[in-house]
Enzyme design. Structure first.
Site, PDB file in Angstrom:
ATOM      1  N   HIS A 173      -8.554 -28.756   0.334  1.00 17.91           N
ATOM      2  CA  HIS A 173      -9.120 -30.025  -0.906  1.00 17.91           C
ATOM      3  C   HIS A 173     -10.278 -29.457  -1.741  1.00 17.91           C
ATOM      4  CE1 HIS A 173     -10.763 -34.435  -1.387  1.00 17.91           C
ATOM      5  NE2 HIS A 173      -9.831 -33.706  -2.575  1.00 17.91           N
TER       6      HIS A 173
ATOM      7  N   SER B 153      -5.930 -35.564  -1.833  1.00 16.32           N
ATOM      8  CA  SER B 153      -6.988 -36.179  -1.107  1.00 16.32           C
ATOM      9  C   SER B 153      -6.334 -37.331  -0.337  1.00 16.32           C
ATOM     10  CB  SER B 153      -8.041 -36.197  -2.090  1.00 16.32           C
ATOM     11  OG  SER B 153      -7.561 -37.223  -2.896  1.00 16.32           O
TER      12      SER B 153
END
Ligand code: 3HC
Length: 285
Positions: free
Chosen positions: A141, A120
C-alpha cells in the site's frame, strides 16, 4: 528471488506514480490499463513531472530519459502479465474487478511471480484464492503522491509466505521507500486508521461550527506540524476515495465511529470530489 520486471495495473493517480517510481529505480516497468486515454494522460503527466524535476536540478536529464524508456504502456493485461516478476495492482476499488484481475494474473504470470495489491480497502486475502497462489499475494500500500511519500505498508494475509514479504519489502526499499510490515489484516491498516481518526474529529469540529475548515487546517499545520490540514488532504486524496474507505471500514467493524461522515457523503453526492473535480472543501482553478 530476483525481481527485474514489474507490472503495474491501473494508470490512475496511484498506479501511474507507482510505475514511475519503479522505472526510476531501474525496474523494467509496464503500466497497464484498459483505457488507452488513461495511459496517454499518465505518460504526459509523468513526462512533465520528469521535466520539472530536471529543470529544478533534482534529476539528471539522462536518468529521467532512461526511466521513461524503461516504462512502457499497454492495454493488454494477458500479454503484459507474461513477463512480470512482481505485479502491483492499483485498479478500481471493486472486489469483482480485482478478483477477475487476480484470476488472470494467476493464469498468465510466471509461476514465481508475486502479486501485490495497492488496495487500502480490500485486504489481499479477498483476492488471494482467485490467483491460485495465495502464498505469493499481499498488500503493498503506497501513499498519495506516490512519487513523494516514503511509506509503503506491506500487509500480509494468513497465507502470505515469508519469502513474499521479504521480496516485496526489498522492492519497496529499492524504490527508496520506507516499508512497514502489518502482520494482520485490519481495516485501514495503520495509516488510514490514524488518518480516519483525525478526519473524523476535524469533520465534527467543522460540522458543529467550532471552527472554520481553514482554521482547522491551519491548526493541524501550525500546532501539530502536519504538512497539510485534514480538509486539504481529503481534497487531495479525493472525497470519493475517503468515502469508499469509510464504507469499507464500517462494513467490517459496524462501529458508529467508522460510519461515512455526512459532510463527505453530501460532497460526493454533489460531485464535489476534491482537487480532481475542481472543488471539494476548497475550490481549485
Ligand atoms: N505528484 C508528484 N509530486 C508532487 C506532488 C504530486 N501530486 N505534489 C507535490 N509533489 C512534489 C513537488 O514536486 C515537490 O518536489 P521537490 O521537493 O522535488 O521539488 C515536493 O513534492 C514538495 O511539494 P511542494 O513544495 O509543492 O509542497 P509541499 O512541501 O507542501 O509538499 C506534499 C506537498 C508532499 C503533498 C505534502 O504536503 C504532504 O506530504 N502532504 C501530506 C500527504 C499525505 O498525507 N499523503 C497520504 C494520503 S493518505 C493515502 O494516500 C492513503 C490512501 O489509501 C488514501
Amino acid at each position: 528471488m530476483t525481481i527485474e520486471r514489474i507490472l503495474v495495473i491501473g494508470a490512475g493517480t496511484m498506479g501511474r506514480q507507482i510505475a514511475m517510481s519503479c522505472a526510476l529505480s531501474g525496474y523494467q516497468t509496464i503500466l497497464q490499463d484498459i483505457s488507452a486515454d488513461a495511459l496517454s494522460a499518465a505518460r504526459k503527466e509523468l513526462e512533465s513531472w520528469a521535466d520539472s524535476r530536471v529543470s529544478k536540478g533534482k534529476l539528471e536529464q539522462a536518468d529521467a530519459q532512461a526511466a521513461l524508456e524503461r516504462l512502457s504502456e499497454s492495454t493488454d493485461l494477458v500479454h503484459s502479465a507474461g513477463t512480470a516478476d512482481l505485479v502491483i495492482e492499483a485498479a478500481v476499488e471493486r472486489l469483482d474487478i480485482k478478483e477477475q484481475i487476480f484470476a488472470t494474473l494467476g493464469e498468465h504470470t510466471p509461476a514465481h511471480a508475486i502479486l501485490a495489491t495497492n488496495s487500502s480497502t480490500l485486504p489481499s486475502s479477498r483476492v488471494a484464492q482467485a490467483s491460485g497462489r495465495p502464498a505469493q499475494v499481499c498488500n503493498m500500500h503506497f501513499f498519495n503522491p506516490a512519487l513523494v511519500m516514503k511509506c509503503v505498508e506491506v500487509v500480509r494475509n494468513e497465507q502470505t509466505s515469508d519469502e513474499t514479504v521479504s521480496a516485496v519489502t526489498d522492492v519497496a526499499t529499492r524504490l527508496g521507500k520506507q516499508p512497514v510490515l502489518v502482520n494482520k489484516e485490519i481495516p485501514g491498516f495503520i495509516a488510514n486508521r490514524m488518518m480516519g481518526a483525525i478526519n473524523a474529529e476535524a469533520l465534527n469540529l467543522a460540522q458543529q461550527g467550532i471552527a472554520s475548515i481553514e482554521d482547522i487546517d491551519t491548526t493541524a499545520k501550525t500546532a501539530l506540524g502536519h504538512p497539510m490540514g485534514p480538509f486539504e488532504l481529503m481534497d487531495m486524496v479525493g472525497l470519493d476515495v475517503i468515502d469508499v474507505i469509510a464504507q469499507a471500514t464500517y462494513a467490517e467493524t459496524g462501529e458508529d465511529a467508522d460510519k461515512p461522515h455526512p459532510l463527505i457523503t453530501e460532497k460526493v453526492q454533489a460531485g464535489l470530489l476534491g482537487r480532481k473535480s475542481g472543488e471539494g472543501f476548497y475550490p481549485y482553478s
